[in-house]
Design a protein around this motif. Structure first.
Motif, short mmCIF file in Angstrom:
data_model
loop_
_atom_site.label_atom_id
_atom_site.label_comp_id
_atom_site.label_asym_id
_atom_site.label_seq_id
_atom_site.Cartn_x
_atom_site.Cartn_y
_atom_site.Cartn_z
N MET A 1 1.74 20.43 4.87
CA MET A 1 2.25 20.40 3.52
C MET A 1 2.58 18.98 3.10
N PHE A 2 3.08 18.19 4.05
CA PHE A 2 3.51 16.85 3.69
C PHE A 2 2.33 15.99 3.23
N GLU A 3 1.15 16.24 3.77
CA GLU A 3 -0.04 15.49 3.34
C GLU A 3 -0.37 15.78 1.88
N GLN A 4 -0.31 17.05 1.49
CA GLN A 4 -0.58 17.42 0.10
C GLN A 4 0.48 16.82 -0.82
N LEU A 5 1.71 16.84 -0.38
CA LEU A 5 2.80 16.27 -1.16
C LEU A 5 2.61 14.77 -1.34
N THR A 6 2.24 14.08 -0.28
CA THR A 6 2.00 12.64 -0.34
C THR A 6 0.87 12.31 -1.31
N GLN A 7 -0.19 13.10 -1.30
CA GLN A 7 -1.30 12.88 -2.23
C GLN A 7 -0.84 13.03 -3.68
N LEU A 8 -0.03 14.02 -3.94
CA LEU A 8 0.46 14.24 -5.30
C LEU A 8 1.42 13.13 -5.73
N VAL A 9 2.25 12.66 -4.82
CA VAL A 9 3.16 11.55 -5.12
C VAL A 9 2.35 10.31 -5.48
N GLN A 10 1.31 10.02 -4.71
CA GLN A 10 0.46 8.87 -5.01
C GLN A 10 -0.22 9.03 -6.37
N GLN A 11 -0.69 10.23 -6.64
CA GLN A 11 -1.39 10.51 -7.89
C GLN A 11 -0.47 10.31 -9.10
N PHE A 12 0.73 10.88 -9.04
CA PHE A 12 1.63 10.83 -10.19
C PHE A 12 2.58 9.63 -10.16
N GLY A 13 2.58 8.90 -9.07
CA GLY A 13 3.45 7.73 -8.96
C GLY A 13 2.89 6.47 -9.59
N GLN A 14 1.63 6.47 -9.90
CA GLN A 14 1.00 5.27 -10.47
C GLN A 14 1.73 4.82 -11.73
N GLU A 15 1.88 5.70 -12.69
CA GLU A 15 2.51 5.32 -13.94
C GLU A 15 4.03 5.19 -13.79
N ALA A 16 4.64 6.15 -13.11
CA ALA A 16 6.09 6.18 -13.01
C ALA A 16 6.66 5.08 -12.13
N VAL A 17 5.89 4.64 -11.14
CA VAL A 17 6.41 3.66 -10.19
C VAL A 17 5.66 2.33 -10.28
N VAL A 18 4.36 2.37 -10.03
CA VAL A 18 3.58 1.14 -9.94
C VAL A 18 3.56 0.40 -11.28
N ASN A 19 3.41 1.11 -12.36
CA ASN A 19 3.36 0.48 -13.69
C ASN A 19 4.75 0.36 -14.32
N ASN A 20 5.79 0.44 -13.53
CA ASN A 20 7.16 0.40 -14.02
C ASN A 20 7.78 -0.96 -13.68
N ASN A 21 8.11 -1.73 -14.69
CA ASN A 21 8.68 -3.06 -14.47
C ASN A 21 10.05 -3.04 -13.83
N ALA A 22 10.75 -1.91 -13.91
CA ALA A 22 12.08 -1.80 -13.31
C ALA A 22 12.02 -1.74 -11.78
N ILE A 23 10.84 -1.45 -11.25
CA ILE A 23 10.67 -1.35 -9.80
C ILE A 23 9.85 -2.53 -9.32
N PRO A 24 10.44 -3.39 -8.49
CA PRO A 24 9.67 -4.52 -7.94
C PRO A 24 8.46 -4.01 -7.15
N ASN A 25 7.35 -4.70 -7.29
CA ASN A 25 6.11 -4.28 -6.63
C ASN A 25 6.27 -4.07 -5.14
N GLU A 26 7.10 -4.88 -4.49
CA GLU A 26 7.26 -4.73 -3.04
C GLU A 26 7.96 -3.42 -2.67
N ASN A 27 8.54 -2.73 -3.65
CA ASN A 27 9.21 -1.45 -3.38
C ASN A 27 8.39 -0.24 -3.80
N ASN A 28 7.23 -0.45 -4.38
CA ASN A 28 6.43 0.67 -4.90
C ASN A 28 6.19 1.75 -3.85
N GLU A 29 5.66 1.37 -2.71
CA GLU A 29 5.34 2.35 -1.66
C GLU A 29 6.60 3.05 -1.16
N ALA A 30 7.67 2.29 -0.96
CA ALA A 30 8.92 2.87 -0.46
C ALA A 30 9.51 3.85 -1.48
#
Length: 185
Positions: A1-30
């Motif tokens: 289950m955790f693999e499927q969850l990780t895939q979904l987090v990566q999929q939906f995290g692009q806009e919410a995390v990676v493209n978010n200026n409030a989150i430093p790039n070095e913290n994106n994965e964490a």
């Protein structure tokens, strides 16, 4: 289950995390890893604390994508607090990330369990959350209870089981129609 969850987090995290200026790039994965961990631990806590009906309700229809669903709110609040505590995000930024990701990820997880072409099944999700055993059975019983309330009990015996699935498989909708009714599709 955790693999499927990780895939979904990566999929939906692009806009919410990676493209978010409030989150430093070095913290994106964490931050995305924390989102996955937060969802998984919240679902586990819900199952272990007797929130079986809340969890069963989350897994039906489009409830997982509804931000006002109590289970979605609980998971969103946990992630918001965690992001503030672990990454120093202010409450507005942390809530924005959590509100953006949680309903999409949970909805994606439920959709995967409903997809007949996906090998990930509802019992896999419930088993991973509950640790298997009697807890899994209890959650599935609760889902069955709700299913009977929605008219899915094909043989009127008061429970959803293999006999109902067999009855449905002989009908025009087949088993996918039965599961679709169970989860509001």
């Amino acid at each position: 289950m955790f693999e499927q969850l990780t895939q979904l987090v990566q999929q939906f995290g692009q806009e919410a995390v990676v493209n978010n200026n409030a989150i430093p790039n070095e913290n994106n994965e964490a931050v995305m890893e924390e989102a996955g961990n937060s969802i998984f631990s919240s679902l586990q806590k819900m199952a272990s604390d007797g929130g079986v009906e809340k969890l069963a309700g989350l897994l039906q229809g489009n409830n997982a994508q509804n931000p006002s669903n109590p289970a979605v709110q609980q998971i969103t609040e946990q992630l918001t607090g965690s992001l503030g505590e672990k990454f120093g995000l202010n409450s507005t930024a942390a809530a924005g990330v959590a509100n953006s990701m949680i309903p999409k990820i949970l909805g994606g997880l439920v959709n995967k369990t409903n997809d007949p072409n996906d090998s990930f099944q509802l019992t896999d999700l419930i088993g991973a959350i509950s640790g298997g055993g009697a807890q899994t059975s209890g959650i599935m019983d609760t889902i069955s209870k709700y299913g009977t309330q929605f008219g899915l009990d094909q043989n009127a015996d008061g429970k959803l089981d293999l006999n109902d699935a067999i009855a449905v498989s002989k009908s025009s909708g087949g088993i996918s129609g039965f599961l679709g009714k169970l989860f509001g599709k």
